[in-house]
Enzyme design. Structure first.
Site: not given
Lengths: 381, 433
Positions: B11, B105-106
């Site tokens: 993350d 973003d993860e």
């Protein structure tokens, strides 16, 4: 107007008429069937402005002449419901009501003034010629699924029909694949085309479906006499069989230059049993749920071709099918499975010839001299 | 149960804000807020410096400003973040193909099969963090555990720049002291119900009588019971695909002017189409979405004959929906957005007759425009019809500079565009300086 007709005959005729009318239209009057009783003859007329149909019902006993518009779908539903009742009595009172009686059943349907109904021409053609009905429908069945859903740069939303004294040919393509079928002209038909007459028109697929329906359900003959011809302005192709006249507004625009993209034939020719190959493709396709962009990958090499399909969400399938590959170098090529399946289904023969070149060139599927199917691959990344 | 799996949850820390701080070193160590700064703007991301003041994403920008008046407010540079995201995923996929993106973003990674190669879950997590730091100058937090759920909780445990490993068999002990809100599926209402039962921490669930939980919570009891023990058998699904792509804007003031709304749609269409092309996708359904002044949501959609990634097609459809299918709410529109769904990878189907010259010209135009967008920012190229609209929510110095550059763009006359060229206007030479 008043007439009596056999329930079943009337139900079949109106059923075909109901499939002619426009379903989604800005002109509500086009959802009607135009009934005309004149000189003791009943005629049913419908059009969606692209295809039109006129049916004469010889068996109907006309008691009183007249013209009236009735909603085709509703009349069809009523007749369908009473089709086992022997005969039906139809009467329009001229004041907006029609009554339909069959046995102990009675229906009232609202009618409309035929004033606004468009003019539907009869078999009004320049030079009529004869066609073999089984040949015509046979060729259309082999090609019409390959049309594009709508017109693009080329007029691909119809079937190209080429007719001369030698042969009848149909071609359809959506730009990704192409189906071509042809048969020699039977003698009597060729006779009517003598004099170098050549016809090249693009026919909307709906027209041919309708012609088949007319023949199956109203004419009821396997090989009825069939005449065709172009209207004086060249925009309408009309067919006449028995007491039915069907007019098709031809697709305008240029059909793609299909001759230019027909490969001469490739070096690698494989004889393939059709049914079992089709079933192998279908087995490899079970996990694909209608995703067109998903290539089915065929790896030719050695004794078997491997047919693989892979969807990151649904899973993978791998099917081996015995088909010896003579070249040393294997070939890996991807196709949209739906396109392949449609071409294979359109064939009748037990075997077909598969010709391949490389992963970027079309595959040719040939069924004798009558049918050619060309499919472009999907590039595998 | 099969062999224990090793799953990573990676993350990025305050992703958008960190990228802005990285790109402009003067912002480092300072509170940075990315989002709209108009009256109704919303925070998209906040740097950790700003979070200390109670600023978080989805907070109204007005409140964010009140809480942290000295924060630097920056507009969203989505295409830039997408490009960085792609580099991050390229790094992650070096470690395993079993990489399931959760958002920009993860991601989850199943590294069970890569353990021998890279030497254990912790070693892989460290290597990933090191590469992201070294190659992109950004930080990521990573959780390592035997299931997706525990890995996700672990990555959040020591954020930012953290690495938390929960060894196999110690999941329950790791979760025990955590508050019940860590559970997926537990929102404020369920949390309240649980609190009334005296359940505050995961530990309380682990020790509660299953029959009592079942009686009070129904189906949820079983779900919570399993999560509390750290059991989550869901596999990492690398093929998880994006289902839709959209863009929306809350307007500065309620708007009933269809032309102005169409201008917003034009800009959103170009953003969405650029996003689709960047990810190699095409969509089949265009959805127009508006929020009424009373916050009621209205959507209208149309499914296209052919999937598209072209803003001209998208905006044409959206404008038609706006003009024909959407009754204008009394008082106008508070938010307008559009979305393209039914996404599929743009396929490599070859054609028999080649692309038409017009199509090829159009593809070339789009490609050129995309190159400019990638280099100079998405707003460098805008449909002419979008000019003069929708700038309200971004008024940073950068945005003002860009607006000035836009002012030099010569709009085409209305109706004067043809299919092949579209309404995309070009930047002038100055845009490149």
């Amino acid at each position: 107007m008043r007439f009596r007709a056999g329930c079943r005959e009337m139900a079949e005729a109106v059923g075909v008429i109901a499939s002619t009318v426009a379903t989604r239209t800005t002109k509500p009057t086009l959802q009607n069937v135009f009934l005309r009783a004149e000189d003791g003859i009943l005629e049913l007329v419908a059009t969606d402005l692209e295809v039109s149909l006129r049916l004469k019902l010889a068996e109907a006993e006309v008691d009183k002449g007249g013209e009236v518009l009735v909603n085709a779908a509703r009349l069809s539903a009523v007749l369908r419901a009473v089709e086992d009742m022997g005969h039906v009595d139809f009467e329009a009172d001229g004041e907006g009501n029609a009554s339909v009686k069959a046995g102990s059943n009675q229906y009232r349907l609202p009618t409309e003034d035929p004033e606004d109904f468009p003019d539907v021409p009869g078999f009004d053609v320049k030079k009529p010629f004869r066609l073999s009905y089984p040949d015509l429908t046979g060729l259309f069945k082999k090609t019409r699924y390959a049309t594009a859903p709508d017109a693009g740069r080329y007029a691909m939303n119809g079937v190209l029909m080429e007719i001369d004294a030698e042969r009848l040919r149909t071609v359809a393509t959506d730009g990704k694949r192409l189906a071509l079928a042809e048969r020699p002209m039977p003698e009597d038909a060729a006779e009517s085309l003598k004099g170098g007459e050549r016809l090249r028109v693009v026919v909307p697929p709906k027209a041919m479906l309708l012609l088949e329906r007319v023949v199956d359900r109203v004419i009821r003959e396997e090989s009825p006499a069939l005449e065709a011809g172009l209207s004086a302005d060249g925009r309408i192709l009309s067919f006449r069989t028995g007491e039915a006249v069907l007019g098709a507004l031809l697709v305008e625009g240029e059909f793609p230059p299909y001759q230019d993209v027909l490969p001469e034939g490739f070096e690698e020719k494989l004889e393939v049993p059709r049914e079992s190959f089709l079933s192998a493709v279908r087995r490899a396709n079970v996990l694909n749920q209608g995703r067109e962009s998903l290539a089915m990958v065929f790896t030719f090499g050695g004794d078997d071709v491997e047919i693989a399909s892979s969807d990151p969400n649904a899973g993978d399938a791998r099917v081996a099918f015995p088909l010896p590959w003579s070249k040393k170098k294997p070939l890996e090529v991807g196709f949209n499975p739906a396109l392949l399946i449609e071409g294979l289904v359109a064939m009748d023969a037990e075997e077909f010839t598969l010709e391949l070149k490389d992963s970027k060139s079309a595959a040719l599927l040939r069924e004798g001299d009558e049918f050619l199917y060309v499919v472009m691959p999907i590039q595998i990344v | 149960m099969d062999e224990p799996r090793t799953i990573l949850h990676v993350d990025m820390d305050a992703f958008y804000a960190s990228i802005e701080q990285r790109d402009d070193p003067s912002l480092r160590g300072k509170p940075v807020i990315v989002g709209g700064d108009g009256e109704r703007g919303v925070v998209c991301a906040a740097s950790y410096e700003a979070r200390r003041f109670g600023v978080h994403s989805a907070l109204a920008s007005v409140i964010a400003k009140r809480r942290c008046p000295h924060a630097h407010f920056l507009p969203v540079r989505m295409s830039h973040y997408v490009a960085v995201s792609r580099e991050i995923f390229a790094i992650l996929r070096d470690f395993t193909p079993l990489c399931e993106p959760l958002s920009i973003d993860e991601a989850f990674l199943d590294v069970t099969g890569s353990l021998r190669l890279f030497g254990g879950g912790r070693a892989i997590a460290e290597a990933i963090r090191a590469r992201i730091k070294e190659e992109l100058d950004l930080t990521a937090s990573v959780g390592v555990a035997s299931s997706k759920y525990v890995a996700k909780v672990a990555s959040d445990h020591d954020k930012p720049d953290g690495l938390v490993l929960v060894p196999f068999g110690e999941e329950a002990a790791f979760l025990a002291p955590l508050p019940i809100e860590v559970f997926w599926g537990v929102g404020p209402v369920t949390a309240q119900t649980l609190r009334r039962l005296g359940i505050e921490k995961v530990d309380d669930i682990q020790r509660a009588d299953p029959a009592l939980l079942e009686a009070r919570l129904g189906n949820l009891a079983d779900h919570l019971g399993r999560l509390a023990r750290g059991q989550d058998p869901r596999p990492v699904q690398p093929g998880r695909r994006r289902k839709s792509m959209g863009s929306e804007v809350t307007l500065g003031e309620d708007c009933a002017d269809r032309d102005a709304l169409a201008g917003h749609l034009a800009r959103q269409a170009s953003t969405v189409a650029f996003g689709l092309r960047s990810e190699g996708l095409r969509g089949r359904t265009v959805v127009l979405k508006i929020r009424r002044p009373d916050r009621g949501l209205v959507t209208r959609s149309e499914t296209l004959e052919h999937p598209t990634d072209d803003e001209v097609v998208i905006v044409r459809t959206a404008k038609r929906l706006l003009a024909e299918k959407l009754p204008m709410p009394a008082g106008g529109v508070r938010l307008i957005g559009l979305q393209v769904s039914g996404l599929d990878p743009a396929d490599g189907q070859l054609g028999l007759f080649g692309a038409s010259p017009e199509t090829e010209k159009r593809r070339a135009t789009l490609k050129g425009a995309d190159a400019v967008r990638r280099r100079f920012g998405e707003r460098m190229i805008q449909p002419a019809s979008a000019l003069g609209h929708g700038r309200r929510t971004e008024a940073s110095p950068q945005a003002a500079a860009r607006a000035e550059a836009r002012g030099r763009v010569k709009p085409r006359p209305p109706g004067g565009r043809d299919e092949g060229q579209s309404g995309t206007s070009r930047t002038n030479e100055r845009g490149r300086s």
